[in-house]
Design a protein around this motif. Structure first.
Motif, PDB file in Angstrom:
ATOM      1  N   UNK A   1       0.835  -1.215   0.000  1.00  0.00           N
ATOM      2  CA  UNK A   1       0.000   0.000   0.000  1.00  0.00           C
ATOM      3  C   UNK A   1       0.865   1.260   0.000  1.00  0.00           C
ATOM      4  N   UNK A   2       0.233   2.358  -0.380  1.00  0.00           N
ATOM      5  CA  UNK A   2       0.919   3.646  -0.380  1.00  0.00           C
ATOM      6  C   UNK A   2       1.254   4.075   1.047  1.00  0.00           C
ATOM      7  N   UNK A   3       0.304   3.792   1.940  1.00  0.00           N
ATOM      8  CA  UNK A   3       0.519   4.141   3.356  1.00  0.00           C
ATOM      9  C   UNK A   3       1.770   3.433   3.880  1.00  0.00           C
ATOM     10  N   UNK A   4       1.908   2.178   3.508  1.00  0.00           N
ATOM     11  CA  UNK A   4       3.070   1.400   3.949  1.00  0.00           C
ATOM     12  C   UNK A   4       4.365   1.980   3.359  1.00  0.00           C
ATOM     13  N   UNK A   5       4.313   2.327   2.061  1.00  0.00           N
ATOM     14  CA  UNK A   5       5.489   2.906   1.405  1.00  0.00           C
ATOM     15  C   UNK A   5       5.930   4.175   2.130  1.00  0.00           C
TER      16      UNK A   5
ATOM     17  N   UNK B   1       5.331   5.073   5.154  1.00  0.00           N
ATOM     18  CA  UNK B   1       5.835   4.765   6.500  1.00  0.00           C
ATOM     19  C   UNK B   1       7.273   4.243   6.426  1.00  0.00           C
ATOM     20  N   UNK B   2       7.526   3.314   5.506  1.00  0.00           N
ATOM     21  CA  UNK B   2       8.886   2.764   5.385  1.00  0.00           C
ATOM     22  C   UNK B   2       9.871   3.842   4.929  1.00  0.00           C
ATOM     23  N   UNK B   3       9.411   4.699   4.014  1.00  0.00           N
ATOM     24  CA  UNK B   3      10.292   5.776   3.546  1.00  0.00           C
ATOM     25  C   UNK B   3      10.659   6.682   4.728  1.00  0.00           C
ATOM     26  N   UNK B   4       9.676   6.977   5.584  1.00  0.00           N
ATOM     27  CA  UNK B   4       9.961   7.812   6.759  1.00  0.00           C
ATOM     28  C   UNK B   4      10.955   7.108   7.687  1.00  0.00           C
ATOM     29  N   UNK B   5      10.785   5.810   7.850  1.00  0.00           N
ATOM     30  CA  UNK B   5      11.756   5.065   8.678  1.00  0.00           C
ATOM     31  C   UNK B   5      13.154   5.149   8.069  1.00  0.00           C
ATOM     32  N   UNK B   6      13.219   5.112   6.750  1.00  0.00           N
ATOM     33  CA  UNK B   6      14.527   5.224   6.088  1.00  0.00           C
ATOM     34  C   UNK B   6      15.121   6.624   6.249  1.00  0.00           C
ATOM     35  N   UNK B   7      14.247   7.641   6.267  1.00  0.00           N
ATOM     36  CA  UNK B   7      14.721   8.998   6.547  1.00  0.00           C
ATOM     37  C   UNK B   7      15.284   9.044   7.975  1.00  0.00           C
ATOM     38  N   UNK B   8      14.521   8.479   8.914  1.00  0.00           N
ATOM     39  CA  UNK B   8      14.962   8.495  10.318  1.00  0.00           C
ATOM     40  C   UNK B   8      16.278   7.741  10.493  1.00  0.00           C
TER      41      UNK B   8
ATOM     42  N   UNK C   1       3.868 -14.825 -13.381  1.00  0.00           N
ATOM     43  CA  UNK C   1       5.205 -15.236 -12.921  1.00  0.00           C
ATOM     44  C   UNK C   1       5.401 -14.791 -11.472  1.00  0.00           C
ATOM     45  N   UNK C   2       4.963 -15.673 -10.574  1.00  0.00           N
ATOM     46  CA  UNK C   2       4.899 -15.349  -9.151  1.00  0.00           C
ATOM     47  C   UNK C   2       6.256 -15.525  -8.471  1.00  0.00           C
ATOM     48  N   UNK C   3       6.481 -14.702  -7.464  1.00  0.00           N
ATOM     49  CA  UNK C   3       7.705 -14.812  -6.682  1.00  0.00           C
ATOM     50  C   UNK C   3       7.486 -14.170  -5.320  1.00  0.00           C
ATOM     51  N   UNK C   4       8.381 -14.481  -4.407  1.00  0.00           N
ATOM     52  CA  UNK C   4       8.397 -13.804  -3.114  1.00  0.00           C
ATOM     53  C   UNK C   4       9.847 -13.464  -2.807  1.00  0.00           C
ATOM     54  N   UNK C   5      10.101 -12.191  -2.499  1.00  0.00           N
ATOM     55  CA  UNK C   5      11.435 -11.813  -2.033  1.00  0.00           C
ATOM     56  C   UNK C   5      11.379 -11.616  -0.526  1.00  0.00           C
ATOM     57  N   UNK C   6      12.300 -12.268   0.157  1.00  0.00           N
ATOM     58  CA  UNK C   6      12.514 -11.993   1.581  1.00  0.00           C
ATOM     59  C   UNK C   6      13.768 -11.138   1.665  1.00  0.00           C
ATOM     60  N   UNK C   7      13.654  -9.997   2.358  1.00  0.00           N
ATOM     61  CA  UNK C   7      14.805  -9.097   2.452  1.00  0.00           C
ATOM     62  C   UNK C   7      14.839  -8.453   3.830  1.00  0.00           C
ATOM     63  N   UNK C   8      16.013  -8.015   4.242  1.00  0.00           N
ATOM     64  CA  UNK C   8      16.122  -7.248   5.491  1.00  0.00           C
ATOM     65  C   UNK C   8      16.386  -5.772   5.203  1.00  0.00           C
ATOM     66  N   UNK C   9      16.062  -5.333   3.983  1.00  0.00           N
ATOM     67  CA  UNK C   9      16.293  -3.945   3.606  1.00  0.00           C
ATOM     68  C   UNK C   9      14.985  -3.251   3.241  1.00  0.00           C
ATOM     69  N   UNK C  10      14.656  -2.170   3.970  1.00  0.00           N
ATOM     70  CA  UNK C  10      13.455  -1.398   3.644  1.00  0.00           C
ATOM     71  C   UNK C  10      13.647  -0.629   2.339  1.00  0.00           C
TER      72      UNK C  10
ATOM     73  N   UNK D   1       3.564  -5.666  -6.285  1.00  0.00           N
ATOM     74  CA  UNK D   1       3.856  -6.352  -5.024  1.00  0.00           C
ATOM     75  C   UNK D   1       2.654  -6.314  -4.086  1.00  0.00           C
ATOM     76  N   UNK D   2       2.678  -7.183  -3.095  1.00  0.00           N
ATOM     77  CA  UNK D   2       1.774  -7.043  -1.959  1.00  0.00           C
ATOM     78  C   UNK D   2       0.534  -7.919  -1.956  1.00  0.00           C
ATOM     79  N   UNK D   3      -0.533  -7.336  -1.401  1.00  0.00           N
ATOM     80  CA  UNK D   3      -1.753  -8.053  -1.035  1.00  0.00           C
ATOM     81  C   UNK D   3      -2.381  -8.853  -2.174  1.00  0.00           C
ATOM     82  N   UNK D   4      -2.521  -8.206  -3.344  1.00  0.00           N
ATOM     83  CA  UNK D   4      -3.194  -8.882  -4.463  1.00  0.00           C
ATOM     84  C   UNK D   4      -2.386 -10.081  -4.931  1.00  0.00           C
ATOM     85  N   UNK D   5      -1.081  -9.937  -4.888  1.00  0.00           N
ATOM     86  CA  UNK D   5      -0.216 -11.040  -5.316  1.00  0.00           C
ATOM     87  C   UNK D   5      -0.338 -12.189  -4.323  1.00  0.00           C
ATOM     88  N   UNK D   6      -0.358 -11.844  -3.048  1.00  0.00           N
ATOM     89  CA  UNK D   6      -0.479 -12.878  -2.015  1.00  0.00           C
ATOM     90  C   UNK D   6      -1.829 -13.595  -2.137  1.00  0.00           C
TER      91      UNK D   6
END
Ligand code: GTP
Ligand code: SPV
Ligand code: MN
Length: 616
Positions: A49-53, A55-62, A149-158, A170-175
């Motif tokens: 979601x945009x809200x999530x993006x 939020x994560x962008x703000x965490x990256x700023x912080x 062409x489905x995939x899942x990336x697991x990452x530790x990087x925001x 990405x996200x909900x619809x794909x899941x």
């Protein structure tokens, strides 16, 4: 510190798993295994979601990873600055771990898959400590495709999560789709390889000096360790959509290629689609977004980096762009060279990496404007002035922006059936030897020219810049299996669908030099003159001269109306020199020898025909 052995999870992670928003048993099991191995603080399921993006962008700023730009030029946009040692793809650290060494072939690094898994398991052990493990369900191409062409990336990087939201669906619809089918997905595992001990402060760009970009072609798995940058870390892009997809395409009879896709409409309203394979930083994004300089011609972008080509029941090649965004080279991108890219990024929602910061909170890179600002903060954080004598932006600095923001995006981009493909254009950077454009006489000759494609290396990969190397189909770093089998796949598709049904093959060079060292051809929007010649040739209209490279235009065959170019420049751009090709042949032979028995007989025959023609 509690030591969590593999297989057991902390109570917190166990709870995160209980709350997982999926019923996909295979996915849950994989996430559990990875969490047990990498020991993150928490598991987070990305909804896209945009809200999530935001939020994560703000965490990256912080965290100091992102700088939020002033909204006046690039609204809702951020700049990131990488570790100076993590700025490009790392080809020497990229591995194709097929069951056999022969499976990877002579052009890839190979390690035994069992040994490699052991090595990687050691590196991933505890590698996400102190971090969040993000689970990103994604699809390359349309979720509405017949066989998404489905995939899942697991990452530790925001940073990766935010970039993947731009580059893929990405996200909900794909899941939801994964849950509905309980089907197959590519497992793409990524860690920056920088665990944090309790209380340890993070750095703005965590990464590890030891890097591994690993593809397991048979099991369609990707493991990437140590880098946070571009194609090393956004695993949908080169790792999946090219390396793994090329293997799937070989097995299923389609092609995954390093090509842009361009829609061209002539003044009579006739439309054709052409793709073009140029190596990294050799002009794909610019060609895909070109503004034609000739009257009445219209260009629209379908794709700028990757093309998946299938054949329909009439043996017509059809092509889709599997990406949702552009990860474009910033330097050289400006209103005079690529206005369509400038307009797209000016809408904002863009992540810049390794460009320079202006004093008014925006960004700059070489070529954005003719004149550099009087003062900048360069990509390494140092003060910069035009007198500094070094680039302000890294040569491989990038903008990451949604494709939907490109005004000249063709509506067909959204069609999962793709567009019919008329021509494949090959190209690279060569100061000499390769003329502005030539047309292959046949599919087989086209494949020969693709196999022997050459280009001077660029900053898109770590290593020396400006060295001529063979880069077959512009895929050297991206072929997920034995390159000899890949060449054979091109030949076999011609046999299966009929050489006459295959796209016509052209070869261009925007980078030839005059004797004084400057570019012979003005390039960019002026490349539309070459597109017009190709278009007319496809219609059986354009004139040309037969040479040992196929058909080439003379000055008279090109529409040069309104172009200011000297005779010397034009001659340099168009020249077909036997001497240069006689000098080129030993390098071609040395290259072809690498493939031994795997070199298709048709390619060998084309080589012999060229050698013969050069003797006469
Ligand atoms: P990747 O995204 O790394 O795959 O690169 P790309 O193939 O998309 O290359 P891109 O279009 O970003 O161009 C790379 C560099 O080449 C930029 O600095 C461009 O300004 C320059 N370039 C692109 N097209 C032309 C051209 O027609 N003539 C000249 N002289 N330079 C060009
Ligand atoms: C390339 O190197 O071809 C790129 C950049 O497009 S990356 O995504 O890093 O592969
Ligand atoms: Mn590009």
């Amino acid at each position: 510190m509690t030591d969590i052995s593999r297989g057991a999870l902390s109570a917190e992670l166990e709870k995160d798993l209980q709350n997982a928003p999926t019923t996909h048993a295979g996915l849950l099991e994989w996430v559990r295994d990875v969490a047990a191995l990498t020991e993150p603080d928490r598991i987070y399921w990305v909804d896209g979601s945009e809200e999530e993006y935001n939020r994560l962008a703000q965490e990256l700023v912080d965290a100091g990873t992102f700088v939020r730009l002033s909204d006046h030029e690039f609204p809702n946009s951020y700049a990131a600055f990488s570790d100076p040692d993590d700025v490009a793809r790392v080809e020497e650290r990229t591995f194709i771990c097929s069951q056999t060494e022969e499976g990877a072939g002579p052009t890839n690094n190979w390690r035994d898959p069992v040994e490699m898994k052991q090595t990687l398991t050691g590196l991933f052990k505890g590698s996400m400590r102190g971090r969040t493990m993000y689970v990103i369900p994604f699809v390359m191409g349309s979720l509405k495709a017949k066989n998404p062409k489905m995939a899942v990336e697991i990452t530790d990087s925001a940073y990766v999560v935010c970039s993947m939201r731009i580059m893929a669906t990405i996200g909900k619809d794909v899941l939801a789709k994964l849950d509905e089918t309980q089907g197959f997905f590519v497992k793409a595992l990524h860690s920056v390889g920088a665990p944090l001990e309790p209380g340890q402060a993070d750095v703005s760009w965590p990464c590890n000096p030891e890097k591994y970009i690993v593809q397991f072609p048979e099991t369609r798995e990707i493991w990437s360790f140590g880098s946070g940058y571009g194609g090393n870390a956004l695993l949908g892009k080169k790792c999946y959509a090219l390396r793994i997809a090329s293997v799937i395409g070989h097995d299923e009879g389609w092609m995954a290629e390093h090509m842009l896709i361009l829609k061209v409409t002539n003044p009579e309203g006739v439309t054709r689609y052409i793709s073009a394979a140029f190596p990294s930083a050799c002009g794909k994004t610019n060609f895909a977004m070109m503004d034609p300089t000739i009257d009445g011609w219209k260009a629209e972008m379908v794709g700028d980096d990757i093309a998946w080509i299938e054949f329909d029941e009439n043996h017509q090649a059809r092509v889709v762009n599997p990406e949702a965004g552009l990860f474009g080279v910033a330097p050289g991108t400006g209103y005079s060279t690529n206005p369509n890219a400038m307009k797209a990024i000016s809408k904002g929602n863009t992540i810049f990496t390794n460009v320079a910061l202006t004093d008014d909170g925006s960004v700059w890179w070489e070529g954005k404007t003719d004149e550099a600002p009087a003062h900048l903060t360069d990509w390494t954080g140092k003060d910069w002035t035009p007198e500094s004598g070094r680039p302000a932006a890294h040569p491989n600095s990038r903008f990451c922006t949604p494709a939907s923001q490109v005004d000249m995006l063709a509506p067909e981009y959204y069609d999962p059936e793709g567009v019919p493909l008329s021509a494949i254009v090959l190209g690279g950077r060569r100061k000499t030897t390769v003329p502005l454009v030539s047309e292959s006489d046949s599919w087989e000759q086209g494949v020969f020219r693709a196999v022997t494609l050459s280009s001077e290396t660029t900053a898109a990969a770590k290593g020396a810049v400006g060295v001529v190397r063979r880069d077959p189909m512009a895929m050297l770093p991206f072929i997920g299996y034995n390159a000899g089998d890949y060449f054979q796949h091109w030949i076999d598709l011609g046999k299966k669908h009929g050489a006459e049904n295959m796209p016509k093959v052209y070869y261009v060079n925007w980078f030839r030099r005059t004797p004084d060292g400057s570019f012979a051809w003005p390039g960019f929007g002026e490349n539309s003159r070459v597109v017009k010649w190709i278009f007319d040739r496809l219609d059986g209209k354009g004139g040309g001269t037969q040479t040992f490279l196929g058909t080439v235009p003379t000055k008279e065959d090109l529409d040069l109306t309104g172009l200011s170019i000297s005779d010397e420049e034009l001659n340099a751009a168009l020249a077909v020199s036997k001497d240069e090709w006689v000098a080129e042949l030993p390098g071609i032979d040395e290259w072809l020898a690498k493939f031994g028995d795997k070199l298709p007989a048709e390619v060998k025959a084309e080589r012999d025909a060229l050698a013969q023609a050069l003797e006469n």
